[in-house]
Design a protein around this motif. Structure first.
Motif, PDB file in Angstrom:
ATOM      1  N   THR A   1       0.744  -0.871   0.477  1.00 38.28           N
ATOM      2  CA  THR A   1      -0.190   0.314  -0.191  1.00 38.28           C
ATOM      3  C   THR A   1       0.624   1.380   0.140  1.00 38.28           C
ATOM      4  N   LEU A   2       2.084   1.617   0.884  1.00 37.00           N
ATOM      5  CA  LEU A   2       2.512   2.286   1.057  1.00 37.00           C
ATOM      6  C   LEU A   2       3.392   2.875  -0.444  1.00 37.00           C
ATOM      7  N   THR A   3       3.672   1.607  -0.814  1.00 35.58           N
ATOM      8  CA  THR A   3       4.479   1.258  -2.362  1.00 35.58           C
ATOM      9  C   THR A   3       3.355   2.285  -3.793  1.00 35.58           C
ATOM     10  N   PHE A   4       2.431   1.700  -3.170  1.00 36.02           N
ATOM     11  CA  PHE A   4       1.578   1.873  -4.588  1.00 36.02           C
ATOM     12  C   PHE A   4       1.489   3.353  -4.360  1.00 36.02           C
ATOM     13  N   ALA A   5       0.747   4.478  -3.118  1.00 37.95           N
ATOM     14  CA  ALA A   5       1.055   5.823  -2.153  1.00 37.95           C
ATOM     15  C   ALA A   5       1.500   5.955  -3.115  1.00 37.95           C
ATOM     16  N   TRP A   6       2.888   6.303  -2.702  1.00 39.90           N
ATOM     17  CA  TRP A   6       4.426   6.092  -3.446  1.00 39.90           C
ATOM     18  C   TRP A   6       3.923   6.752  -5.276  1.00 39.90           C
ATOM     19  N   MET A   7       4.687   5.697  -5.769  1.00 41.82           N
ATOM     20  CA  MET A   7       4.267   5.250  -6.403  1.00 41.82           C
ATOM     21  C   MET A   7       3.091   6.303  -7.778  1.00 41.82           C
ATOM     22  N   LEU A   8       1.501   6.620  -6.717  1.00 43.04           N
ATOM     23  CA  LEU A   8       1.222   7.874  -7.449  1.00 43.04           C
ATOM     24  C   LEU A   8       1.561   8.283  -7.181  1.00 43.04           C
ATOM     25  N   GLN A   9       2.500   9.575  -5.746  1.00 41.96           N
ATOM     26  CA  GLN A   9       2.715  10.528  -5.660  1.00 41.96           C
ATOM     27  C   GLN A   9       3.634  10.929  -6.531  1.00 41.96           C
ATOM     28  N   VAL A  10       4.847  10.150  -7.341  1.00 38.43           N
ATOM     29  CA  VAL A  10       6.162  10.408  -7.992  1.00 38.43           C
ATOM     30  C   VAL A  10       5.201  10.815  -9.669  1.00 38.43           C
ATOM     31  N   SER A  11       4.028   9.958  -9.569  1.00 36.03           N
ATOM     32  CA  SER A  11       2.524   9.813 -11.468  1.00 36.03           C
ATOM     33  C   SER A  11       2.722  11.479 -11.131  1.00 36.03           C
ATOM     34  N   ALA A  12       2.463  12.107 -10.149  1.00 33.06           N
ATOM     35  CA  ALA A  12       1.247  13.218 -10.556  1.00 33.06           C
ATOM     36  C   ALA A  12       2.744  14.025 -10.701  1.00 33.06           C
ATOM     37  N   ARG A  13       3.755  13.969 -10.302  1.00 38.03           N
ATOM     38  CA  ARG A  13       5.058  15.049 -11.119  1.00 38.03           C
ATOM     39  C   ARG A  13       4.588  15.431 -12.308  1.00 38.03           C
ATOM     40  N   PRO A  14       4.785  17.016 -12.516  1.00 36.27           N
ATOM     41  CA  PRO A  14       5.346  16.819 -14.096  1.00 36.27           C
ATOM     42  C   PRO A  14       6.262  16.607 -14.429  1.00 36.27           C
ATOM     43  N   LEU A  15       6.623  15.910 -16.135  1.00 34.70           N
ATOM     44  CA  LEU A  15       7.793  16.026 -16.250  1.00 34.70           C
ATOM     45  C   LEU A  15       8.975  16.824 -16.935  1.00 34.70           C
ATOM     46  N   ALA A  16      10.423  16.723 -16.897  1.00 34.47           N
ATOM     47  CA  ALA A  16      10.791  17.778 -16.651  1.00 34.47           C
ATOM     48  C   ALA A  16      10.519  18.019 -18.551  1.00 34.47           C
ATOM     49  N   ALA A  17      10.889  18.977 -19.199  1.00 34.58           N
ATOM     50  CA  ALA A  17      10.755  19.645 -20.991  1.00 34.58           C
ATOM     51  C   ALA A  17      12.481  18.092 -21.450  1.00 34.58           C
ATOM     52  N   ALA A  18      12.223  17.433 -22.170  1.00 32.24           N
ATOM     53  CA  ALA A  18      13.085  17.596 -23.106  1.00 32.24           C
ATOM     54  C   ALA A  18      13.412  17.912 -23.911  1.00 32.24           C
ATOM     55  N   GLY A  19      14.825  18.547 -24.042  1.00 30.98           N
ATOM     56  CA  GLY A  19      16.231  19.072 -24.905  1.00 30.98           C
ATOM     57  C   GLY A  19      15.675  21.024 -25.086  1.00 30.98           C
ATOM     58  N   THR A  20      15.189  21.027 -23.869  1.00 35.54           N
ATOM     59  CA  THR A  20      15.264  22.572 -23.699  1.00 35.54           C
ATOM     60  C   THR A  20      16.278  23.140 -23.956  1.00 35.54           C
ATOM     61  N   VAL A  21      16.423  24.401 -24.726  1.00 40.87           N
ATOM     62  CA  VAL A  21      17.578  25.052 -24.693  1.00 40.87           C
ATOM     63  C   VAL A  21      16.779  26.957 -24.517  1.00 40.87           C
ATOM     64  N   ASP A  22      18.328  27.153 -24.136  1.00 46.77           N
ATOM     65  CA  ASP A  22      18.112  28.455 -23.438  1.00 46.77           C
ATOM     66  C   ASP A  22      17.916  29.427 -24.307  1.00 46.77           C
ATOM     67  N   ALA A  23      16.681  30.238 -24.647  1.00 52.22           N
ATOM     68  CA  ALA A  23      16.893  31.743 -25.168  1.00 52.22           C
ATOM     69  C   ALA A  23      17.958  32.507 -24.973  1.00 52.22           C
ATOM     70  N   VAL A  24      18.425  32.865 -27.018  1.00 49.10           N
ATOM     71  CA  VAL A  24      18.608  33.828 -26.884  1.00 49.10           C
ATOM     72  C   VAL A  24      18.821  35.229 -26.905  1.00 49.10           C
TER      73      VAL A  24
END
Length: 191
Positions: free
Chosen positions: A14-37
């Motif tokens: 149950t605790l593992t399942f609750a932890w996995m739900l919390q991790v899945s709710a976080r936003p994903l980091a943007a892939a391949g982001t480049v700072d604007a020039v």
């Protein structure tokens, strides 16, 4: 596996399942982001607004993580239900009606009383004493009595077919050291 171990496993799942739900709710980091020039003059070029308005937004990639988490959650709930809630616990204590067959005779019927706990204790079939052991569904009953200076033993080995019915093999020994005098079947039904 004991009930205490089952409860700890259920808590961990149950605790593992609750932890996995919390991790899945976080936003994903943007892939391949480049700072604007920034441009040197700080001004935007001609056609900037038109060019920015005409760009199509890239289609978001679908993640498999929610589907994996749902599958793991369903498996965890099924495991908890199987290990803790739906597991059948057999209780042999109390009074039962014993039926066993003897070659060349009608079926013998008697009252068997089990005293002790769910795992082991003493029993009496009519007036013959003995002991019993229950291991999950398996039941072993041994009765001993001396009749006419000869030790006699009744051995019943069976298993629960339902909460209120036990069936199995019956052996009668006319003397402890000899082979069984007969080997037949028995049944017990809770009164």
């Amino acid at each position: 596996m004991t009930k205490k171990q089952q409860k700890w496993i259920a808590l961990l799942v149950t605790l593992t399942f609750a932890w996995m739900l919390q991790v899945s709710a976080r936003p994903l980091a943007a892939a391949g982001t480049v700072d604007a020039v920034s441009s040197a003059n700080g001004e935007q070029g001609s056609g900037f607004l038109e060019a920015a308005g005409n760009k199509a937004a890239p289609a978001p990639k679908k993640s498999l993580l929610p589907y994996v988490l749902i599958g793991v959650g369903v498996a965890a709930v099924a495991a908890v239900l199987f290990l803790v809630v739906l597991k059948t616990d057999y209780d042999i204590t109390g009074e039962w009606t014993m039926n066993y067959s003897v070659p060349g005779s009608p079926t013998v019927t008697g009252l068997m009383t089990f005293s002790g706990d769910k795992k082991s204790g003493t029993t009496v079939l009519n007036t013959t004493p003995g002991e019993y052991i229950v291991d999950g569904k398996k039941v072993t009953i041994n009765l001993r009595k001396i009749l006419y200076d000869i030790p006699r033993r009744w051995e019943f080995i069976g298993e629960f077919k339902a909460k209120d019915r036990i069936e199995g093999d019956f052996k009668f020994y006319d003397n402890e050291v000899y082979k069984p005098q007969y080997d037949t079947t028995f049944s017990l039904d809770r009164n």
